[in-house]
Design an enzyme around this catalytic site. Structure first.
Site, PDB file in Angstrom:
ATOM      1  N   GLN A 132       0.854  -1.197   0.000  1.00 59.91           N
ATOM      2  CA  GLN A 132       0.000   0.000   0.000  1.00 59.91           C
ATOM      3  C   GLN A 132       0.882   1.236   0.000  1.00 59.91           C
ATOM      4  O   GLN A 132       1.519   1.562   1.004  1.00 59.91           O
ATOM      5  CB  GLN A 132      -0.902  -0.037   1.233  1.00 59.91           C
ATOM      6  CG  GLN A 132      -1.828   1.135   1.407  1.00 59.91           C
ATOM      7  CD  GLN A 132      -2.724   0.966   2.615  1.00 59.91           C
ATOM      8  OE1 GLN A 132      -3.140  -0.131   2.945  1.00 59.91           O
ATOM      9  NE2 GLN A 132      -2.988   2.056   3.309  1.00 59.91           N
ATOM     10  N   SER A 135       1.313   6.632   2.530  1.00 55.48           N
ATOM     11  CA  SER A 135       1.948   7.652   3.369  1.00 55.48           C
ATOM     12  C   SER A 135       3.148   8.296   2.684  1.00 55.48           C
ATOM     13  O   SER A 135       3.878   7.644   1.925  1.00 55.48           O
ATOM     14  CB  SER A 135       2.389   7.050   4.699  1.00 55.48           C
ATOM     15  OG  SER A 135       1.276   6.623   5.450  1.00 55.48           O
ATOM     16  N   SER A 167       4.951  -0.882   4.282  1.00 56.88           N
ATOM     17  CA  SER A 167       5.209  -2.223   4.807  1.00 56.88           C
ATOM     18  C   SER A 167       5.317  -3.224   3.663  1.00 56.88           C
ATOM     19  O   SER A 167       4.520  -3.191   2.725  1.00 56.88           O
ATOM     20  CB  SER A 167       4.077  -2.656   5.749  1.00 56.88           C
ATOM     21  OG  SER A 167       3.944  -1.748   6.821  1.00 56.88           O
ATOM     22  N   GLU A 250      -8.630  -1.898   5.626  1.00 49.54           N
ATOM     23  CA  GLU A 250      -7.447  -1.966   6.485  1.00 49.54           C
ATOM     24  C   GLU A 250      -7.836  -1.851   7.950  1.00 49.54           C
ATOM     25  O   GLU A 250      -7.322  -2.588   8.798  1.00 49.54           O
ATOM     26  CB  GLU A 250      -6.467  -0.852   6.117  1.00 49.54           C
ATOM     27  CG  GLU A 250      -5.206  -0.855   6.974  1.00 49.54           C
ATOM     28  CD  GLU A 250      -4.304   0.340   6.703  1.00 49.54           C
ATOM     29  OE1 GLU A 250      -3.083   0.206   6.890  1.00 49.54           O
ATOM     30  OE2 GLU A 250      -4.821   1.403   6.315  1.00 49.54           O
TER      31      GLU A 250
END
Length: 409
Positions: A132, A135, A167, A250
């Site tokens: 993903q 950020s 991540s 999420e």
């Protein structure tokens, strides 16, 4: 609130248990709760992919998905039952689950049938892993402040910018990417959503070394990366709606915080000695254990409320947000107290030397991150205040201002 399985749910639970007993090793009674596998190492990754493929073959991946997507067509409560049962076995988790629980459902909601035919089966079997790309250094809790740019060039888009805290990017094959395509629009309105091949020319990964020694986060840099328009999900400048689909999945997936819990602290306190007798005989220790037992039971029965809603075909309420908010803070407190109980040995982080395999020390180092990932404590409190309690929203002075007119720096 209903605490019992329906006959159909009981039959499914028996099917799951039979599969797990035949294919995995159950954790012995009295052993510490399952510790997440370190997100590193080719052997562990290969084992996780093999386990994912075995689950997929048995029909326990994509349980809630429509059969036309390769799923089982089951209920949300069946998905919960599977997770409950699998948690009692020593299997490699933390590598493939997010692809199925969070990222691929976004494709199902927005991608063409041709793309679904290409990506769903490999993702379900663990042959392709997704990450993903949300950020950024200046866009964490305020995701709509992101600055990674995508500019149209014929049938492609050219992407430049940076993502951070991604991540699993270092072993991911594809990533969900949200970019800014119209800087003159208000910040929520000028975003467009894509998925990208993580091996595309122009993508550079830099792994971030964490305080606990692991390195499962990454910085991801984009320099003139070409993405076909066919890999756009949703409308141009309509990416915020797509991002919300991913974030909702999420927050439901991360509502249960893994780590040492009250039962593990009870076990440790019964094994350690203070002043020549088991720590659990200390009134001060028992008082803390009682506090965390109450919190643990509160979270357990709050999750039962979610399960009851799901079993009745209803959408989950605010319980997932509450569970993540309370559970992440509780994990940090339990890890800290566990280290205190260990005394001087609490400073030892070597897994081969430290008591309890340095689990509480490790948890103390990663626990603060659990209060950030999937929504910070502050964001979750705002969600509960505004969407559950109906309180007035935060003042957002930049909400309707063109993004390129918002001061920065």
């Amino acid at each position: 609130m209903d605490f019992s399985d329906t006959p159909q749910e009981a039959a499914f639970r028996a099917e799951v248990r039979a599969f797990l007993e035949a294919n995995a090793k159950r954790r012995p009674p009295g052993e510490f709760s399952q510790r997440p596998h370190q997100l590193d190492g080719a052997e562990v990754l290969a084992a996780a992919k093999a386990w994912q493929a075995k689950k997929a073959e048995a029909g326990f991946v994509g349980i809630t998905w429509d059969p036309k997507y390769g799923g089982r067509g089951g209920s949300q409560i069946q998905q919960v039952i599977y997770h409950q049962e699998e948690a009692q076995f020593d299997v490699p988790r933390g590598f493939c689950e997010r692809s199925v629980d969070i990222y691929l459902p976004t494709l199902i909601a927005y991608a063409s049938q041709a793309l679904l035919d290409r990506h769903l089966r490999p993702g379900m079997r663990g042959e392709e892993i997704w990450c993903q790309l949300f950020s950024e250094p200046a866009a964490g809790s305020d995701l709509a402040a992101l600055r990674t740019r995508a500019e149209r060039d014929g049938d492609d888009w050219i992407v430049n910018g940076q993502k951070v805290w991604t991540s699993r990017a270092h072993f991911s094959d594809y990533g969900l990417l949200v970019t800014r395509t119209d800087p003159s629009a208000p910040k929520h309105a000028g975003l467009t959503f894509f998925f990208v091949d993580m091996r595309s020319p122009g993508i550079e990964l830099r792994r971030i070394r964490q305080i606990g020694g692991a390195s499962d986060f990454n910085e991801v840099f984009f320099k003139d990366v070409r993405i076909p328009d066919a890999q756009r999900l949703g409308e141009i400048n309509g990416g915020w709606k797509v991002a919300m689909t991913t974030l909702q999945n999420e927050r439901l997936a991360t509502s249960e915080v893994l780590g040492p819990d009250s039962e593990d602290l009870f076990l440790m306190a019964s094994q350690l000695e203070i002043d020549g007798e088991p720590a659990i005989r200390s009134a001060a220790v028992r008082e803390k254990l009682a506090d965390w037992l109450v919190q643990t039971q509160g979270l357990k029965y709050t999750r039962f409320r979610t399960m009851t809603a799901l079993s009745r075909g209803k959408a989950p309420g605010p319980e997932a947000t509450i569970g993540k908010l309370v559970g992440a803070s509780k994990l940090q407190d339990i890890a800290s107290f566990g280290i205190d109980l260990l005394g001087l040995s609490g400073a030892v982080t070597d897994h081969e030397l430290a008591p309890m395999d340095a689990w509480f020390q490790e948890a103390m180092l990663y626990a603060p991150g659990r209060r950030i990932a999937g929504g910070t404590d502050e964001i979750l409190r705002n969600i509960i205040a505004e969407r559950v309690l109906g309180l007035p929203g935060d003042v957002r002075v930049d909400k309707d201002v063109p993004f390129n007119r918002i001061p920065s720096g």
